[in-house]
Design a protein around this motif. Structure first.
Motif, short mmCIF file in Angstrom:
data_model
loop_
_atom_site.label_atom_id
_atom_site.label_comp_id
_atom_site.label_asym_id
_atom_site.label_seq_id
_atom_site.Cartn_x
_atom_site.Cartn_y
_atom_site.Cartn_z
N PRO A 125 -13.83 -10.41 7.72
CA PRO A 125 -13.82 -11.81 8.05
C PRO A 125 -13.27 -12.79 6.80
CG PRO A 125 -16.03 -10.99 7.64
CD PRO A 125 -15.12 -9.96 7.64
N GLY A 126 -13.42 -12.17 5.78
CA GLY A 126 -13.10 -13.04 4.59
C GLY A 126 -12.45 -12.11 3.52
N GLY A 127 -12.67 -12.38 2.29
CA GLY A 127 -12.21 -11.42 1.22
C GLY A 127 -11.04 -12.39 0.38
N VAL A 128 -11.07 -11.76 -1.15
CA VAL A 128 -10.12 -12.61 -1.81
C VAL A 128 -9.35 -11.31 -2.40
CG1 VAL A 128 -11.04 -14.67 -2.32
CG2 VAL A 128 -11.60 -12.55 -3.91
N GLU A 129 -8.09 -11.53 -2.57
CA GLU A 129 -6.97 -10.35 -3.01
C GLU A 129 -7.11 -10.55 -4.85
OE1 GLU A 129 -2.42 -8.69 -3.61
OE2 GLU A 129 -2.95 -10.37 -1.80
N GLY B 126 -4.43 -5.85 -6.44
CA GLY B 126 -4.12 -5.33 -5.10
C GLY B 126 -5.44 -5.09 -4.19
N ASP B 127 -6.59 -4.93 -4.98
CA ASP B 127 -7.91 -4.79 -4.39
C ASP B 127 -8.20 -5.94 -3.62
OD1 ASP B 127 -8.00 -2.26 -5.22
OD2 ASP B 127 -9.36 -2.57 -6.84
N VAL B 128 -8.93 -5.89 -2.51
CA VAL B 128 -9.60 -6.99 -1.90
C VAL B 128 -11.06 -7.07 -1.96
CG1 VAL B 128 -9.82 -8.24 0.35
CG2 VAL B 128 -7.48 -6.95 -0.16
N LEU B 129 -11.76 -8.01 -2.60
CA LEU B 129 -13.04 -8.08 -3.04
C LEU B 129 -13.68 -8.87 -1.74
CD1 LEU B 129 -13.17 -9.53 -6.57
CD2 LEU B 129 -12.94 -7.00 -5.62
N VAL B 130 -14.71 -8.01 -0.97
CA VAL B 130 -15.29 -8.79 0.34
C VAL B 130 -16.87 -8.84 -0.01
CG1 VAL B 130 -13.80 -7.71 1.93
CG2 VAL B 130 -15.72 -6.28 1.05
N GLN C 142 0.76 -1.12 0.18
CA GLN C 142 0.18 -0.12 -0.14
C GLN C 142 0.79 1.15 0.24
OE1 GLN C 142 -1.82 -0.75 3.95
NE2 GLN C 142 -1.31 1.39 4.12
N PRO C 143 0.46 2.26 -0.40
CA PRO C 143 1.18 3.64 -0.46
C PRO C 143 1.59 3.90 1.28
CG PRO C 143 -0.68 3.79 -1.80
CD PRO C 143 -1.18 2.77 -1.03
N VAL C 144 2.64 4.94 0.88
CA VAL C 144 2.99 5.64 2.12
C VAL C 144 2.45 6.90 2.24
CG1 VAL C 144 4.80 5.91 3.80
CG2 VAL C 144 4.98 4.05 2.39
N SER C 145 1.51 7.24 3.27
CA SER C 145 1.08 8.29 3.28
C SER C 145 2.18 9.31 4.33
CB SER C 145 -0.45 8.32 4.19
OG SER C 145 -0.14 7.87 5.51
N ARG C 146 1.74 10.81 4.27
CA ARG C 146 2.54 11.31 5.22
C ARG C 146 2.51 11.09 6.55
NH1 ARG C 146 4.70 16.02 2.84
NH2 ARG C 146 3.97 16.60 0.85
N ASP C 147 1.42 10.69 7.09
CA ASP C 147 1.30 10.30 8.48
C ASP C 147 1.98 8.89 8.94
OD1 ASP C 147 -0.22 12.67 9.22
OD2 ASP C 147 -2.19 11.48 8.97
N LEU D 153 -15.24 -3.51 -2.10
CA LEU D 153 -13.85 -3.99 -1.97
C LEU D 153 -13.01 -2.95 -1.06
CD1 LEU D 153 -11.97 -1.54 -3.83
CD2 LEU D 153 -13.26 -2.93 -5.65
N PHE D 154 -12.01 -3.36 -0.72
CA PHE D 154 -10.87 -2.64 0.14
C PHE D 154 -9.89 -2.22 -0.85
CE2 PHE D 154 -13.44 -3.85 3.77
CZ PHE D 154 -13.28 -2.76 4.80
N ARG D 155 -9.46 -0.94 -0.61
CA ARG D 155 -8.36 -0.27 -1.59
C ARG D 155 -7.51 0.59 -0.60
NH1 ARG D 155 -9.88 2.29 -6.87
NH2 ARG D 155 -10.16 0.01 -7.54
N GLU D 156 -6.17 0.27 -0.37
CA GLU D 156 -5.51 1.04 0.30
C GLU D 156 -6.08 1.21 1.76
OE1 GLU D 156 -4.55 4.40 -2.03
OE2 GLU D 156 -3.64 3.12 -3.58
N GLY D 157 -6.54 0.38 2.37
CA GLY D 157 -7.19 0.15 3.77
C GLY D 157 -8.46 1.13 3.53
N ARG D 158 -9.06 1.38 2.72
CA ARG D 158 -10.40 2.19 2.79
C ARG D 158 -11.49 1.34 1.95
NH1 ARG D 158 -6.80 6.10 1.17
NH2 ARG D 158 -7.43 6.05 -1.03
N SER D 159 -12.49 1.34 2.24
CA SER D 159 -13.68 0.51 1.79
C SER D 159 -14.42 1.35 0.70
CB SER D 159 -14.62 0.02 2.84
OG SER D 159 -15.88 -0.55 2.28
N LEU D 160 -14.80 0.74 -0.45
CA LEU D 160 -15.39 1.51 -1.62
C LEU D 160 -16.33 0.40 -2.04
CD1 LEU D 160 -13.30 2.38 -4.59
CD2 LEU D 160 -12.22 1.44 -2.69
N PHE D 161 -17.45 1.02 -2.99
CA PHE D 161 -17.93 0.18 -3.87
C PHE D 161 -17.85 0.55 -5.18
CE2 PHE D 161 -20.36 -0.76 -0.07
CZ PHE D 161 -21.05 -1.88 -0.10
#
Length: 470
Positions: A400-404, A422-426, A277-282, A456-464
């Protein structure tokens, strides 16, 4: 009002200066006539035909459809008449047009993989108007490069340049068959180099403002000395047509792929076995890093080369064989060009300290093996290859699950929906996915008459995202 009358000699001088200025401007612009005369015989037109199953479901179909989303698109021309019944469940032949170029006088031709994808027949038309059937030697969807062979000898060939020597602002020209108009020439400049596009992690694209349209795909991009420096591949568009931003595959990348295709019929690339995943400033600050660079390892394949080589989740890879990893999207390309079995030197940030680690690269899992693991139907219908998500990654994402997603096929419904490696389909169609076998079962039952929601989850965030099956 007084009128100023200039002496005739002054008028002559002004006209002369204007003429000299125009001549100077003309001399500063490149002349492509000699380049085109020398190179055009080596550029070919490629037409393909394939049988498809059409449905009456609406959706994006490139220039032949009713809607074209804002997206990075591979482009080659389609010629598909509308069936009288609206296309409900009919098998029809689709004909497509693209470009290519001869790389050896004994009949080897290079083009884009998406130009010949799923083709039942490939026809190459030469500059002298001969039309020859072509054999597909091999293709590599990850770099969008394909190698063809026609039965001919003493063909005109093009000279290969060095794409690593390209500079931003340099003049370049393209020859191809936009909309079927053979040997059309367009020109522009290099707008940027080493561009990484969302679904093409293995290619450091050349960005240009050369006009590229349907039918240009697979054609050569030339420098001013007439050497091929790239293969025109795709554009960014809102309308479906050229909008001033086009992308070409560097010829150095393409030739490495072609050499492997010619020898083995396939491409072997290095595999590290990490989820990044990317490296943010934080995150950079939390890791004790001055700059937000590198690729953060979010999870590892327990049987993969990285885990076996001592890498850990939380490591930040900042160099590969001494080359900087400026952003996470650069890592797949740097690893992928390594030879399986070779040892690479990694520079990492771990616990705030910079360390060095050597890892022996594995071979990227074979497509056929991946399809067996993930199930043939999700490969065919969605156009993705997936793998199980490790327990540590699931805990980090609190799922609980998901596939990359390991791979996304070009021009697939998944690619059109914006799904990336790299996306995780949940969940698919509001049904949870916990394994590749479960995904296969769900995909088998999906309807093709409506949009399907995918979480799916991308870079730690959930989206549709929504996709529509053909």
């Amino acid at each position: 009002m007084k009128r100023l009358i200039l002496p005739s000699t002054l008028w002559v001088c002004m006209v002369a200066l204007l003429t000299v200025g125009q001549a100077a401007n003309a001399q500063s612009l490149p002349d492509f006539t000699e380049l085109v005369e020398a190179a055009a015989p080596g550029v070919v037109n490629i037409s393909t035909s394939r049988t498809i199953q059409r449905s009456n479901a609406p959706g994006s179909e490139g220039l032949g459809g009713q809607e074209v989303p804002e997206i990075f698109r591979h482009f080659f021309g389609d010629n598909l008449p509308s069936p009288p019944d609206g296309g409900q469940g009919r098998s029809e032949e689709r004909q497509s047009l693209g470009s290519g170029f001869v790389i050896s006088d004994d009949g080897y031709v290079m083009t884009n993989a998406h130009v010949v994808q799923d083709a039942d027949e490939i026809l190459v038309r030469l500059n002298d108007r001969r039309e020859l059937n072509a054999e597909l030697i091999g293709s590599d969807p990850q770099t969008d490069v394909a190698l063809l062979k026609i039965d001919a000898n003493d063909l005109p060939t093009l000279s290969m340049g060095d794409s690593d020597e390209l500079k931003v602002g340099e003049w370049v020209a393209a020859i191809g068959s936009p909309f079927g108009f053979d040997h059309s020439v367009t020109a522009g400049i290099v707008s940027a180099i080493n561009r990484t596009l969302p679904s093409d992690a293995y290619v450091p694209f050349i960005q240009t403002d050369v006009a590229i349209n349907p039918g240009n795909s697979g054609g050569p991009l030339f420098n001013l000395t007439g050497e091929v420096v790239g293969i025109n591949s795709q554009i960014f568009t809102r309308s479906g047509g050229f909008m001033g931003v086009s992308f070409a595959i560097p010829i150095n990348v393409a030739m490495d792929v072609v050499d492997q295709l010619r020898e083995n019929g396939r491409v072997d690339r290095g595999w590290l076995g990490v989820m990044i995943q990317p490296v943010s400033r934080d995150l950079a600050e939390s890791f004790g890093m001055e700059n937000a660079i590198g690729a953060l390892i979010a999870d590892l394949d327990p049987e993969g080369p990285a885990a076996q080589g001592g890498l850990q989740a939380g490591d930040v890879i900042i160099q590969v064989n001494g080359e900087e990893v400026e952003r996470s999207s650069s890592l797949p390309r740097l690893i992928g060009r390594g030879e399986p079995g070779s040892e690479i030197a990694l520079t990492l940030i771990r616990d705030g300290e910079e360390i060095s680690q050597s890892v022996e690269l594995g071979s990227w899992p074979d497509m056929e093996e991946q399809s067996d693991q993930a199930g043939s139907n999700n490969q065919v219908r969605l156009g993705v290859t997936v793998a199980e998500v490790g327990e540590e990654a699931r805990e980090q994402l609190s799922i609980p699950g998901g596939v990359e997603v390991r791979q996304v096929e070009p021009d697939s419904v998944a690619a059109d929906a914006g799904i990336r490696p790299g996306d995780v389909l949940v969940s698919v169609d509001h049904r949870s996915v916990s394994s590749s076998d479960e995904l296969m079962k769900i995909v088998e039952e999906l309807p093709s008459d409506r949009a399907i929601p995918i979480r799916l989850f991308r870079e730690g965030r959930s989206l549709f995202v929504a996709l529509r099956l053909e």
